[in-house]
Design an enzyme around this catalytic site. Structure first.
Site, PDB file in Angstrom:
ATOM      1  N   ARG A   1      35.471  47.465  45.409  1.00 46.94           N
ATOM      2  CA  ARG A   1      36.920  47.334  45.264  1.00 46.94           C
ATOM      3  C   ARG A   1      37.422  46.145  46.067  1.00 46.94           C
ATOM      4  NH1 ARG A   1      37.157  49.942  41.493  1.00 46.94           N
ATOM      5  NH2 ARG A   1      38.530  51.653  40.912  1.00 46.94           N
TER       6      ARG A   1
ATOM      7  N   HIS B   1      35.800  42.126  37.228  1.00 43.95           N
ATOM      8  CA  HIS B   1      35.749  43.593  37.375  1.00 43.95           C
ATOM      9  C   HIS B   1      35.073  44.244  36.161  1.00 43.95           C
ATOM     10  CE1 HIS B   1      37.875  47.112  39.599  1.00 43.95           C
ATOM     11  NE2 HIS B   1      36.763  47.536  39.014  1.00 43.95           N
TER      12      HIS B   1
ATOM     13  N   GLU C   1      43.860  41.719  42.305  1.00 42.80           N
ATOM     14  CA  GLU C   1      43.412  41.343  40.970  1.00 42.80           C
ATOM     15  C   GLU C   1      44.402  41.849  39.910  1.00 42.80           C
ATOM     16  OE1 GLU C   1      39.560  43.437  41.372  1.00 42.80           O
ATOM     17  OE2 GLU C   1      40.202  44.671  39.683  1.00 42.80           O
TER      18      GLU C   1
END
Ligand code: DGY
Length: 322
Positions: A238, A285, A267
């Site tokens: 994360r 991601h 993000e």
């Protein structure tokens, strides 16, 4: 009358068809992220929501959703959901543990290899038409085989990474908030060390902790200073666990050699300085994004939603009922 639910982002047809057997669905198959106001508006008359990590589920939102009983995240991470607020509003929250461990671990190895062996940098060079022929010193990288891998956060994904690392004959060290049993350590071939020892010994440090106030900026300037000068940092867990500004500084100064990053603070907005660095591999991601795994994640979230609204007992409930 079927209960009304909101599907906040595009899902696979089979997920949608499954939900349609139980619910009247309002969906956002256009896949454009909803603003908090749009989300509140669409959830105002809904009993359930199938959400993603892009939607923030907090007290302010829940106060506007009087009928909401369940929020089912298509992700194992749930830092987008305020669990206390859910509990206070009598809303069940669920995640998707277990189904993405192997895909995320595979991708972690991909990032390790790509970063250590400069795969994306070399490909960009070739695509730009700059390759004039073989050179002895071209794109010299770092060996992954026999290197020491440090795993920070030894949950399911960390353990899956450890098992894979032995294919490269790596020495595997780990640090975790609680030490694992001797049996699990043996199964993973991983030795427990303090966090400082992990920083001092790892050639490659990979992060697998969830994000929470306790892990916010767990890795920053002070920790990078404790790492080996040639070390590589990998983060497919994360954003926010790593202090991006401090990381950019460490990469510029050579405090650490390189980083492979699938996740970022704030993000999808990236600190633009990342884009100027050649010693980083950057991906959007996608660590869990194999087709089979993303389908499983979506279906597990849908199963949680069905169970939540039909039995009140979703399999992956994140908190006890209020
Ligand atoms: C998760 O499940 O938390 C992943 O980050 C989603 O890609």
């Amino acid at each position: 009358m079927k209960p009304k639910v909101l599907v906040t982002r595009e899902v696979f047809d089979e997920t949608f068809d499954f939900l349609a057997r139980f619910f009247e669905i309002e969906s956002n198959q256009s896949d454009a992220p909803l603003t908090p106001a749009q989300l509140a508006n669409r959830l105002a008359d809904k009993e359930g929501a199938l959400t993603t990590l892009s939607e923030r589920i907090d007290a302010a939102l829940l106060a506007q959703c009087p009928k909401l009983k369940a929020v089912c995240n298509i992700a194992v991470g749930f830092n987008n959901i305020d669990l206390k607020a859910c509990q206070a509003h009598g809303v069940m929250a669920t995640n998707t543990p277990g189904v993405l461990d192997d895909s995320t671990a595979d991708f972690t190895l991909a990032l390790i290899l790509a970063t250590a062996r400069r795969v994306t940098e070399a490909e960009q060079y070739l695509r730009a038409g700059k390759w004039s022929g073989w050179k002895l010193k071209q794109f010299l990288g770092t060996d992954v085989h026999h290197a020491t891998l440090g795993i920070l956060g030894m949950g399911r994904v960390g353990q899956a990474v450890a098992r894979r690392a032995h294919g490269f004959e790596m020495t595997v060290l780990y640090h975790n908030s609680r030490r694992l049993s001797a049996e699990v350590e043996k199964n993973c071939g991983a030795a427990y060390v303090s966090m400082d020892e992990l920083f001092a010994r790892a050639d490659i440090l990979t992060v697998h902790t969830p994000y929470s106030p306790a892990t916010h900026h767990l890795l920053g300037a002070a920790q990078f200073a404790k790492m080996k000068p040639g070390a590589i940092l990998i983060n497919a867990a994360r954003g926010g666990v790593v202090d991006d500004t401090a990381l950019i500084e460490a990469l510029k100064r050579g405090t650490i050699a390189a980083a492979g990053l699938d996740v970022f603070e704030n993000e999808p907005t990236l600190n633009p300085d990342f884009l100027k660095l050649t010693n980083v591999v950057l991906t959007p991601h996608i660590a869990s994004s194999s087709e089979a795994t993303r389908r499983r994640m979506a279906m597990l979230a849908a199963e949680n939603l069905v169970a939540a609204l039909t039995t009140g007992k979703p399999p992956n409930l994140l908190h006890p009922p209020a």
